[in-house]
Structure formats: C-alpha cells, structure tokens
Design an enzyme around this catalytic site. Structure first.
Site, PDB file in Angstrom:
ATOM      1  N   TYR A  49     -10.576   7.692   5.930  1.00  0.00           N
ATOM      2  CA  TYR A  49      -9.295   7.754   5.287  1.00  0.00           C
ATOM      3  C   TYR A  49      -9.061   7.155   4.312  1.00  0.00           C
ATOM      4  CZ  TYR A  49      -8.038   3.026   6.519  1.00  0.00           C
ATOM      5  OH  TYR A  49      -7.941   1.630   6.738  1.00  0.00           O
ATOM      6  N   PHE A  59      -3.639   2.265  -1.497  1.00  0.00           N
ATOM      7  CA  PHE A  59      -3.521   1.043  -0.653  1.00  0.00           C
ATOM      8  C   PHE A  59      -4.631   0.690  -0.010  1.00  0.00           C
ATOM      9  CE2 PHE A  59      -0.650   4.021   1.446  1.00  0.00           C
ATOM     10  CZ  PHE A  59      -1.020   3.961   2.767  1.00  0.00           C
ATOM     11  N   ASP A  60      -5.117   1.655   0.729  1.00  0.00           N
ATOM     12  CA  ASP A  60      -6.308   1.358   1.551  1.00  0.00           C
ATOM     13  C   ASP A  60      -7.296   2.474   1.912  1.00  0.00           C
ATOM     14  OD1 ASP A  60      -7.942  -0.045   3.442  1.00  0.00           O
ATOM     15  OD2 ASP A  60      -6.681   0.375   5.124  1.00  0.00           O
ATOM     16  N   ILE A  79       0.129   4.278  13.113  1.00  0.00           N
ATOM     17  CA  ILE A  79       1.290   4.732  12.623  1.00  0.00           C
ATOM     18  C   ILE A  79       1.609   6.019  13.721  1.00  0.00           C
ATOM     19  CG2 ILE A  79       1.774   3.274  10.604  1.00  0.00           C
ATOM     20  CD1 ILE A  79       0.943   5.980   9.205  1.00  0.00           C
ATOM     21  N   TYR A 105       5.927   2.925   8.342  1.00  0.00           N
ATOM     22  CA  TYR A 105       6.281   1.599   8.439  1.00  0.00           C
ATOM     23  C   TYR A 105       7.722   1.381   8.268  1.00  0.00           C
ATOM     24  CZ  TYR A 105       1.262   0.408   8.299  1.00  0.00           C
ATOM     25  OH  TYR A 105      -0.058   0.628   8.629  1.00  0.00           O
ATOM     26  N   PHE A 121      -2.008  10.525   3.387  1.00  0.00           N
ATOM     27  CA  PHE A 121      -3.458  10.004   3.810  1.00  0.00           C
ATOM     28  C   PHE A 121      -4.422  11.197   3.650  1.00  0.00           C
ATOM     29  CE2 PHE A 121      -0.807   6.891   5.966  1.00  0.00           C
ATOM     30  CZ  PHE A 121      -1.484   5.878   5.761  1.00  0.00           C
TER      31      PHE A 121
END
Length: 164
Positions: A49, A59-60, A79, A105, A121
């Site tokens: 991902y 962010f990741d 999540i 979140y 994502f």
C-alpha cells in the site's frame, strides 16, 4: 464459520468507482484486476500500500520496505475502511480506496495524519489464506484464561467476609 465478504455485491470493474460504505464514506476504484476469490473475513491477508492525504502528501508506504503488511481481515487490526475495501479484492488486484475519517482515524490525528482526514490508499492484495481452525480455538482459550486470571486476582484482593 467465516462470514461472507462483501465481494458478491461490491466487486467493480477496472476504472469504476464502487461505494462500499454509507453513501461514499469508503469507495474503491480498481486499477488492475485480480484473480480468484475474495478473502472471507478472518483470513490472513498481505497487502502492499501507499497512503496519501487528499492533497497528495504520502504519509506511509510498504513499497520502500519491500515487505507487504499482513493482518487478519475483519478483526479490527487496521482501520475500518481497509477491512471494508480489502474484503472486496481478489489476489493481485490493485485499487484506490478513498476513506472518510469515520472509517479511518476520525477526529484524532495519528503521526502525520491530521484529525478528520480523508485518506487515499493505493492497495494491492498480494496474497491471502484462510486461517487455521486452531487459530480461533487458541484465541478463545486465551480470552477465557485472561478472564480466569482476572477473577483470581479480584478474589485474592477481596477475600470473602464471613457472614455477621
């Protein structure tokens, strides 16, 4: 034993955006078709991902690490938007999951993710397997043992008083 996935009603086709939750709170757009069946809830899945904010800020990502993320589907390990989206994917499928804060979140920020952020994502379902029936038995046993220990601790700290 396993609940059915949402796959039968929310597969989609390449390029099509499919609503997976509450009027667009989680959407999926397939970018590459996969093969085979969708993983049922409780399956052990592996995904690559890249997560981005709506403005495109990454962010990741699992890609630079070279190792997909593994988790048990539908068990609250990730999540809620991921549980919703990944259960509709087939092995090898790539999709864009757009996830509203309620399925991500929420009103709490996490690291570089601000509060109330909609997340985007790019996800690839690398592999999945059915969990061993023993995994469920062991989990239930562990939960039962935690309960037994909690009762023992309570009793040891609160000894029975003789009737007066």
């Amino acid at each position: 034993t396993h609940r059915k996935s949402m796959a039968s009603t929310a597969m989609g086709k390449v390029g099509e955006t499919v609503d997976l939750a509450d009027g667009g709170r989680v959407t999926k757009k397939i970018t590459k078709e996969g093969t085979g069946e969708c993983p049922p809830l409780g399956s052990d899945v592996k995904v690559h991902y890249t997560g981005r904010l709506e403005d495109g800020t990454t962010f990741d990502s699992s890609i630079p690490r070279g190792s997909p993320l593994g988790f048990s589907l539908g068990q609250g390990m990730v999540i809620a938007g991921w549980d919703r989206g990944v259960q509709t994917m087939r092995k090898g499928e790539r999709a864009i999951l757009t996830i509203a804060p309620e399925y991500a979140y929420g009103n709490r920020g996490v690291g570089p993710i601000p509060a109330n952020a909609t997340l985007v994502f790019e996800v690839e379902l690398v592999d999945w397997s059915e969990p061993s029936p023993w995994a469920s038995i062991c989990t239930r046993f562990a939960i039962a043992m935690v309960g037994v220990v909690a009762v023992m601790v309570y009793v040891s700290k609160n000894p029975a008083q003789p009737p007066s």
